[in-house]
Design an enzyme around this catalytic site. Sequence first.
Site, PDB file in Angstrom:
ATOM      1  N   ARG A 189     -20.802 -21.480 -32.460  1.00 28.95           N
ATOM      2  CA  ARG A 189     -20.148 -22.783 -32.594  1.00 28.95           C
ATOM      3  C   ARG A 189     -18.880 -22.673 -33.435  1.00 28.95           C
ATOM      4  O   ARG A 189     -17.816 -23.188 -33.064  1.00 28.95           O
ATOM      5  CB  ARG A 189     -21.118 -23.783 -33.244  1.00 28.95           C
ATOM      6  CG  ARG A 189     -20.493 -25.126 -33.617  1.00 28.95           C
ATOM      7  CD  ARG A 189     -21.450 -25.936 -34.482  1.00 28.95           C
ATOM      8  NE  ARG A 189     -21.778 -25.282 -35.744  1.00 28.95           N
ATOM      9  CZ  ARG A 189     -21.031 -25.344 -36.837  1.00 28.95           C
ATOM     10  NH1 ARG A 189     -19.896 -26.034 -36.832  1.00 28.95           N
ATOM     11  NH2 ARG A 189     -21.410 -24.739 -37.943  1.00 28.95           N
ATOM     12  N   ARG A 190     -18.991 -21.988 -34.567  1.00 31.56           N
ATOM     13  CA  ARG A 190     -17.813 -21.826 -35.421  1.00 31.56           C
ATOM     14  C   ARG A 190     -16.758 -20.968 -34.739  1.00 31.56           C
ATOM     15  O   ARG A 190     -15.558 -21.268 -34.797  1.00 31.56           O
ATOM     16  CB  ARG A 190     -18.223 -21.212 -36.771  1.00 31.56           C
ATOM     17  CG  ARG A 190     -19.000 -22.176 -37.656  1.00 31.56           C
ATOM     18  CD  ARG A 190     -19.534 -21.491 -38.906  1.00 31.56           C
ATOM     19  NE  ARG A 190     -20.244 -22.434 -39.771  1.00 31.56           N
ATOM     20  CZ  ARG A 190     -21.270 -22.119 -40.538  1.00 31.56           C
ATOM     21  NH1 ARG A 190     -21.730 -20.868 -40.553  1.00 31.56           N
ATOM     22  NH2 ARG A 190     -21.864 -23.034 -41.288  1.00 31.56           N
ATOM     23  N   SER A 200     -35.536 -16.533 -48.960  1.00 39.26           N
ATOM     24  CA  SER A 200     -34.208 -16.302 -49.517  1.00 39.26           C
ATOM     25  C   SER A 200     -33.970 -17.203 -50.725  1.00 39.26           C
ATOM     26  O   SER A 200     -34.654 -18.206 -50.923  1.00 39.26           O
ATOM     27  CB  SER A 200     -33.127 -16.572 -48.463  1.00 39.26           C
ATOM     28  OG  SER A 200     -33.021 -17.966 -48.205  1.00 39.26           O
ATOM     29  N   ARG A 230     -23.559 -11.416 -40.685  1.00 44.38           N
ATOM     30  CA  ARG A 230     -24.870 -11.995 -40.939  1.00 44.38           C
ATOM     31  C   ARG A 230     -25.339 -11.625 -42.330  1.00 44.38           C
ATOM     32  O   ARG A 230     -24.741 -10.831 -43.016  1.00 44.38           O
ATOM     33  CB  ARG A 230     -25.881 -11.514 -39.890  1.00 44.38           C
ATOM     34  CG  ARG A 230     -25.700 -12.176 -38.527  1.00 44.38           C
ATOM     35  CD  ARG A 230     -26.987 -12.154 -37.739  1.00 44.38           C
ATOM     36  NE  ARG A 230     -28.091 -12.667 -38.534  1.00 44.38           N
ATOM     37  CZ  ARG A 230     -29.346 -12.213 -38.446  1.00 44.38           C
ATOM     38  NH1 ARG A 230     -29.655 -11.265 -37.589  1.00 44.38           N
ATOM     39  NH2 ARG A 230     -30.286 -12.723 -39.209  1.00 44.38           N
ATOM     40  N   GLY A 231     -26.469 -12.221 -42.743  1.00 46.70           N
ATOM     41  CA  GLY A 231     -27.028 -11.984 -44.061  1.00 46.70           C
ATOM     42  C   GLY A 231     -27.139 -13.281 -44.826  1.00 46.70           C
ATOM     43  O   GLY A 231     -26.655 -14.327 -44.388  1.00 46.70           O
ATOM     44  N   ASN A 232     -27.798 -13.233 -45.987  1.00 48.56           N
ATOM     45  CA  ASN A 232     -27.910 -14.434 -46.791  1.00 48.56           C
ATOM     46  C   ASN A 232     -26.553 -14.766 -47.418  1.00 48.56           C
ATOM     47  O   ASN A 232     -25.584 -14.010 -47.265  1.00 48.56           O
ATOM     48  CB  ASN A 232     -29.019 -14.310 -47.840  1.00 48.56           C
ATOM     49  CG  ASN A 232     -28.781 -13.163 -48.805  1.00 48.56           C
ATOM     50  OD1 ASN A 232     -27.652 -12.879 -49.195  1.00 48.56           O
ATOM     51  ND2 ASN A 232     -29.859 -12.487 -49.204  1.00 48.56           N
ATOM     52  N   VAL A 233     -26.470 -15.881 -48.104  1.00 48.98           N
ATOM     53  CA  VAL A 233     -25.186 -16.343 -48.643  1.00 48.98           C
ATOM     54  C   VAL A 233     -24.557 -15.302 -49.552  1.00 48.98           C
ATOM     55  O   VAL A 233     -23.371 -14.958 -49.425  1.00 48.98           O
ATOM     56  CB  VAL A 233     -25.366 -17.686 -49.392  1.00 48.98           C
ATOM     57  CG1 VAL A 233     -24.080 -18.053 -50.139  1.00 48.98           C
ATOM     58  CG2 VAL A 233     -25.748 -18.794 -48.418  1.00 48.98           C
ATOM     59  N   ARG A 256     -38.780 -20.143 -46.179  1.00 48.89           N
ATOM     60  CA  ARG A 256     -38.259 -18.793 -46.124  1.00 48.89           C
ATOM     61  C   ARG A 256     -38.079 -18.289 -47.556  1.00 48.89           C
ATOM     62  O   ARG A 256     -37.993 -19.075 -48.498  1.00 48.89           O
ATOM     63  CB  ARG A 256     -36.915 -18.772 -45.391  1.00 48.89           C
ATOM     64  CG  ARG A 256     -36.998 -19.090 -43.921  1.00 48.89           C
ATOM     65  CD  ARG A 256     -35.593 -19.280 -43.343  1.00 48.89           C
ATOM     66  NE  ARG A 256     -34.758 -18.110 -43.571  1.00 48.89           N
ATOM     67  CZ  ARG A 256     -33.429 -18.116 -43.543  1.00 48.89           C
ATOM     68  NH1 ARG A 256     -32.773 -19.248 -43.351  1.00 48.89           N
ATOM     69  NH2 ARG A 256     -32.740 -16.994 -43.740  1.00 48.89           N
ATOM     70  N   ALA A 279     -21.328 -15.516 -37.880  1.00 46.67           N
ATOM     71  CA  ALA A 279     -22.231 -15.167 -36.789  1.00 46.67           C
ATOM     72  C   ALA A 279     -22.446 -16.346 -35.850  1.00 46.67           C
ATOM     73  O   ALA A 279     -23.177 -16.236 -34.874  1.00 46.67           O
ATOM     74  CB  ALA A 279     -23.577 -14.699 -37.344  1.00 46.67           C
ATOM     75  N   SER A 280     -21.810 -17.476 -36.141  1.00 49.63           N
ATOM     76  CA  SER A 280     -22.053 -18.699 -35.393  1.00 49.63           C
ATOM     77  C   SER A 280     -21.150 -18.804 -34.167  1.00 49.63           C
ATOM     78  O   SER A 280     -19.912 -18.786 -34.293  1.00 49.63           O
ATOM     79  CB  SER A 280     -21.822 -19.917 -36.304  1.00 49.63           C
ATOM     80  OG  SER A 280     -21.693 -21.105 -35.557  1.00 49.63           O
ATOM     81  N   ARG A 288     -23.207 -12.306 -47.567  1.00 46.54           N
ATOM     82  CA  ARG A 288     -21.980 -12.571 -46.813  1.00 46.54           C
ATOM     83  C   ARG A 288     -20.765 -12.710 -47.734  1.00 46.54           C
ATOM     84  O   ARG A 288     -19.673 -12.255 -47.395  1.00 46.54           O
ATOM     85  CB  ARG A 288     -22.170 -13.816 -45.944  1.00 46.54           C
ATOM     86  CG  ARG A 288     -22.971 -13.515 -44.675  1.00 46.54           C
ATOM     87  CD  ARG A 288     -23.140 -14.722 -43.803  1.00 46.54           C
ATOM     88  NE  ARG A 288     -24.233 -15.574 -44.252  1.00 46.54           N
ATOM     89  CZ  ARG A 288     -24.537 -16.736 -43.693  1.00 46.54           C
ATOM     90  NH1 ARG A 288     -23.811 -17.204 -42.688  1.00 46.54           N
ATOM     91  NH2 ARG A 288     -25.558 -17.439 -44.144  1.00 46.54           N
ATOM     92  N   CYS A 341     -28.376 -21.609 -30.850  1.00 48.51           N
ATOM     93  CA  CYS A 341     -27.589 -20.657 -31.628  1.00 48.51           C
ATOM     94  C   CYS A 341     -26.570 -19.922 -30.764  1.00 48.51           C
ATOM     95  O   CYS A 341     -25.537 -19.495 -31.247  1.00 48.51           O
ATOM     96  CB  CYS A 341     -28.519 -19.648 -32.289  1.00 48.51           C
ATOM     97  SG  CYS A 341     -29.348 -20.282 -33.769  1.00 48.51           S
ATOM     98  N   LYS A 395     -30.597 -27.736 -39.437  1.00 45.56           N
ATOM     99  CA  LYS A 395     -29.748 -27.095 -38.432  1.00 45.56           C
ATOM    100  C   LYS A 395     -30.407 -25.864 -37.808  1.00 45.56           C
ATOM    101  O   LYS A 395     -29.996 -25.413 -36.728  1.00 45.56           O
ATOM    102  CB  LYS A 395     -28.400 -26.704 -39.030  1.00 45.56           C
ATOM    103  CG  LYS A 395     -28.432 -25.590 -40.045  1.00 45.56           C
ATOM    104  CD  LYS A 395     -27.043 -25.308 -40.611  1.00 45.56           C
ATOM    105  CE  LYS A 395     -27.058 -24.181 -41.630  1.00 45.56           C
ATOM    106  NZ  LYS A 395     -27.453 -22.892 -41.050  1.00 45.56           N
ATOM    107  N   ASP A 396     -31.430 -25.300 -38.474  1.00 46.04           N
ATOM    108  CA  ASP A 396     -32.104 -24.116 -37.948  1.00 46.04           C
ATOM    109  C   ASP A 396     -33.200 -24.453 -36.948  1.00 46.04           C
ATOM    110  O   ASP A 396     -33.711 -23.560 -36.269  1.00 46.04           O
ATOM    111  CB  ASP A 396     -32.736 -23.311 -39.088  1.00 46.04           C
ATOM    112  CG  ASP A 396     -31.711 -22.643 -39.987  1.00 46.04           C
ATOM    113  OD1 ASP A 396     -30.565 -22.445 -39.527  1.00 46.04           O
ATOM    114  OD2 ASP A 396     -32.056 -22.330 -41.142  1.00 46.04           O
TER     115      ASP A 396
END
Length: 274
Positions: free
Chosen positions: A121-122, A10, A139-142, A8, A118-119, A145, A229, A78-79
């Site tokens: 699970r979290r 990013s 959401r978004g890249n690190v 990717r 956005a998780s 966020r 997800c 994880k993805d």
Amino acid sequence: MLLRVGSRGSRLALTQAERAADGLRRPGVEIALVPITTAGDRDRTSPFGEIGSRGVFVKELEEALLEGRIDVAVHSAKDMTAADADGLTVGAYPRREDPRDALCGADAIRPGMRIGTASARRRAQLLALEPTLSIEPLRGNVDTRLRKRGERGLDAIMLAACGLDRLGLSAEIGLRIDPDVMLPEAGQGALALQVRAGEEDLVARADHGETRARVEAERRCVALVGGGCLAPVAAFHDGSVLTGLIAHEDGAWLERRTGHDPATIAAELLSVAR
């Protein structure tokens, strides 16, 4: 020999691809990084359920492998979908880094906080820990966020500790959450080097056996439960035992089971799902 390594585009993904490439370099091998845009990259605002299910950051890389446009795909483990795509396999899992979730913006989880993630699970595990929390989609890249935390006045956001470490942003972490408190995503902290079946030798030198055993046990458990997800499902192997988790999306109930066999743990989790 030219080895085309897909990733990717990013900043974090390319940093991870560079780290993976370092483990593949040897005399006579030239590495070319090939950035590829995925569905999850194109749409950075919609919930994952509106884009697709687990694998929204993976599909286009797998297609590039199958079409021969790249030779290796570097994923955050994880993805990945719980099962490999036909004709592809994970040829190497480099040594795993910190698998924990990280709280950024605060050093503890306190009643009434507004936390961005956005998780599913979290979200489920946070609400099970403290039902008065307000969990807001983010959401978004690190970098995006981290910026949005301030722009939206959030008390904290949740990110994977390993991503922050890899980007040199460890100082943003207020609390690394122990897996006994919040179980990580299956494969979190690990990279997966995917290749076409039969071409495992391209990346075999980068494989870390202990990481492979742990991550594949986690992926197997999640696959048997049927999580992704959108489902609050998690699995983590600490080197001694495998723990699996299933929960209600709002944390109203949460069940953990621990053992050694992914199939047994998955069966127990499914038997108690409400």
